[in-house]
Design a protein around this motif. Sequence first.
Motif, PDB file in Angstrom:
ATOM      1  N   SER A 250      -1.789   3.666  -3.835  1.00 52.94           N
ATOM      2  CA  SER A 250      -2.218   2.240  -3.329  1.00 52.94           C
ATOM      3  C   SER A 250      -0.977   1.247  -4.019  1.00 52.94           C
ATOM      4  O   SER A 250      -0.924   1.291  -5.090  1.00 52.94           O
ATOM      5  CB  SER A 250      -3.771   1.910  -3.729  1.00 52.94           C
ATOM      6  OG  SER A 250      -3.925   0.709  -3.788  1.00 52.94           O
TER       7      SER A 250
ATOM      8  N   SER B 223     -10.288   4.355  -1.468  1.00 48.85           N
ATOM      9  CA  SER B 223     -10.320   3.022  -1.415  1.00 48.85           C
ATOM     10  C   SER B 223     -10.120   2.141  -2.487  1.00 48.85           C
ATOM     11  O   SER B 223      -9.689   2.776  -3.676  1.00 48.85           O
ATOM     12  CB  SER B 223     -12.060   2.771  -1.207  1.00 48.85           C
ATOM     13  OG  SER B 223     -12.885   3.057  -2.167  1.00 48.85           O
ATOM     14  N   ARG B 224      -9.759   1.066  -2.231  1.00 52.65           N
ATOM     15  CA  ARG B 224      -9.340   0.222  -3.592  1.00 52.65           C
ATOM     16  C   ARG B 224      -9.555  -1.382  -2.879  1.00 52.65           C
ATOM     17  O   ARG B 224      -9.081  -2.235  -2.573  1.00 52.65           O
ATOM     18  CB  ARG B 224      -7.751   0.214  -3.777  1.00 52.65           C
ATOM     19  CG  ARG B 224      -7.389  -0.326  -5.208  1.00 52.65           C
ATOM     20  CD  ARG B 224      -6.016   0.069  -5.382  1.00 52.65           C
ATOM     21  NE  ARG B 224      -5.771  -0.560  -6.823  1.00 52.65           N
ATOM     22  CZ  ARG B 224      -4.609  -0.788  -7.116  1.00 52.65           C
ATOM     23  NH1 ARG B 224      -3.532  -0.605  -6.378  1.00 52.65           N
ATOM     24  NH2 ARG B 224      -4.198  -1.442  -8.093  1.00 52.65           N
TER      25      ARG B 224
ATOM     26  N   THR C 276      -3.598   1.219   0.977  1.00 56.86           N
ATOM     27  CA  THR C 276      -3.672   2.545   0.576  1.00 56.86           C
ATOM     28  C   THR C 276      -2.539   3.369   1.605  1.00 56.86           C
ATOM     29  O   THR C 276      -2.249   3.060   2.800  1.00 56.86           O
ATOM     30  CB  THR C 276      -4.951   3.114   0.623  1.00 56.86           C
ATOM     31  OG1 THR C 276      -5.494   3.325   1.876  1.00 56.86           O
ATOM     32  CG2 THR C 276      -5.760   2.630  -0.515  1.00 56.86           C
ATOM     33  N   ASP C 277      -1.872   4.476   1.053  1.00 56.10           N
ATOM     34  CA  ASP C 277      -1.180   5.274   1.738  1.00 56.10           C
ATOM     35  C   ASP C 277      -1.211   6.823   1.452  1.00 56.10           C
ATOM     36  O   ASP C 277      -1.705   6.981   0.129  1.00 56.10           O
ATOM     37  CB  ASP C 277       0.507   5.050   1.499  1.00 56.10           C
ATOM     38  CG  ASP C 277       0.808   3.731   2.180  1.00 56.10           C
ATOM     39  OD1 ASP C 277       1.015   2.728   1.680  1.00 56.10           O
ATOM     40  OD2 ASP C 277       0.978   3.787   3.599  1.00 56.10           O
TER      41      ASP C 277
ATOM     42  N   TYR D 149      -2.637  10.505  -2.416  1.00 55.18           N
ATOM     43  CA  TYR D 149      -2.923   9.122  -1.995  1.00 55.18           C
ATOM     44  C   TYR D 149      -2.506   8.367  -3.107  1.00 55.18           C
ATOM     45  O   TYR D 149      -2.464   8.628  -4.182  1.00 55.18           O
ATOM     46  CB  TYR D 149      -4.460   8.560  -1.635  1.00 55.18           C
ATOM     47  CG  TYR D 149      -4.731   8.952  -0.418  1.00 55.18           C
ATOM     48  CD1 TYR D 149      -5.395  10.295   0.071  1.00 55.18           C
ATOM     49  CD2 TYR D 149      -4.612   7.904   0.763  1.00 55.18           C
ATOM     50  CE1 TYR D 149      -6.043  10.373   1.258  1.00 55.18           C
ATOM     51  CE2 TYR D 149      -4.770   8.263   2.084  1.00 55.18           C
ATOM     52  CZ  TYR D 149      -5.517   9.502   2.258  1.00 55.18           C
ATOM     53  OH  TYR D 149      -6.106   9.773   3.460  1.00 55.18           O
TER      54      TYR D 149
ATOM     55  N   TYR E 163       0.318  -0.580  -8.744  1.00 54.83           N
ATOM     56  CA  TYR E 163       0.268   0.526  -8.084  1.00 54.83           C
ATOM     57  C   TYR E 163      -0.755   1.667  -8.758  1.00 54.83           C
ATOM     58  O   TYR E 163      -0.912   1.782  -9.786  1.00 54.83           O
ATOM     59  CB  TYR E 163       1.767   1.286  -7.985  1.00 54.83           C
ATOM     60  CG  TYR E 163       2.450   0.942  -6.943  1.00 54.83           C
ATOM     61  CD1 TYR E 163       3.401   0.019  -6.844  1.00 54.83           C
ATOM     62  CD2 TYR E 163       2.284   1.684  -5.572  1.00 54.83           C
ATOM     63  CE1 TYR E 163       4.142  -0.601  -5.943  1.00 54.83           C
ATOM     64  CE2 TYR E 163       3.034   1.175  -4.707  1.00 54.83           C
ATOM     65  CZ  TYR E 163       3.929   0.128  -4.691  1.00 54.83           C
ATOM     66  OH  TYR E 163       4.856  -0.306  -3.686  1.00 54.83           O
TER      67      TYR E 163
ATOM     68  N   PHE F 171     -10.010   2.860  -8.395  1.00 56.95           N
ATOM     69  CA  PHE F 171      -9.226   3.555  -7.109  1.00 56.95           C
ATOM     70  C   PHE F 171     -10.032   4.926  -7.105  1.00 56.95           C
ATOM     71  O   PHE F 171      -9.581   5.913  -7.626  1.00 56.95           O
ATOM     72  CB  PHE F 171      -7.680   3.710  -7.705  1.00 56.95           C
ATOM     73  CG  PHE F 171      -6.872   4.345  -6.367  1.00 56.95           C
ATOM     74  CD1 PHE F 171      -5.813   5.400  -6.695  1.00 56.95           C
ATOM     75  CD2 PHE F 171      -7.152   3.919  -5.182  1.00 56.95           C
ATOM     76  CE1 PHE F 171      -5.026   5.681  -5.619  1.00 56.95           C
ATOM     77  CE2 PHE F 171      -6.408   4.381  -4.028  1.00 56.95           C
ATOM     78  CZ  PHE F 171      -5.464   5.364  -4.448  1.00 56.95           C
TER      79      PHE F 171
END
Lengths: 115, 116
Positions: free
Chosen positions: A49, A67-68, A55-56, A47, A31, A74
């Motif tokens: 991830s 983005s990841r 991602t959330d 955000y 995470y 991150f």
Amino acid sequence: DAGITQSPRYKITETGRQVTLMCHQTWSHSYMFWYRQDLGHGLRLIYYSAAADITDKGEVPDGYVVSRSKTENFPLTLESATRSQTSVYFCASSESNRLYTDTQYFGPGTRLTVL
Amino acid sequence: AQSVAQPEDQVNVAEGNPLTVKCTYSVSGNPYLFWYVQYPNRGLQFLLKYITGDNLVKGSYGFEAEFNKSQTSFHLKKPSALVSDSALYFCAVRPPRNSGNTPLVFGKGTRLSVIA
């Protein structure tokens, strides 16, 4: 042991510009999180991830993009910076998928000023 | 209602005296409670957490916290304060389900000042 690093540490930009804040962790934690810290508000999640390409949204996602593509990175992008996005931004990571009980490890922060 | 509250913005204590930083929470179900500390120009560092088990939790740097279910509190304590304990302290709690998209809700922070 680098841990979790953020760059830049300080950034001044102008309203309307795009800004990207970088976050890198060397632990292979699942995470990763982005928070902003504002006086009187504590930390608020922007955000998070759970893994690469997942991602959330957090509590305050508007105006931000993440983005990841790789587990260790991150980045957080402000597509068109506004003065209200002046803040200190912290990246964090946690080891496993026990999202609610795991300890989070924080980077040193990026102080962003939007003029 | 706030999920977590730190009623004091600032706490001052003399070096060598015991210190308490207060935190109360308001969640349903089992609370997961955390304390973090932030030194100047640094990120947050984990101190301790309560997930289950013994109500008295011991953490880093000699800090401890007691989970009190009846008073819905999780106060941070240390028997003898050091000047180096001066920092910003955050309590955090897992929020109620379906109340917001975050695994942790942070309090607004309490600034601890230990005076020599």
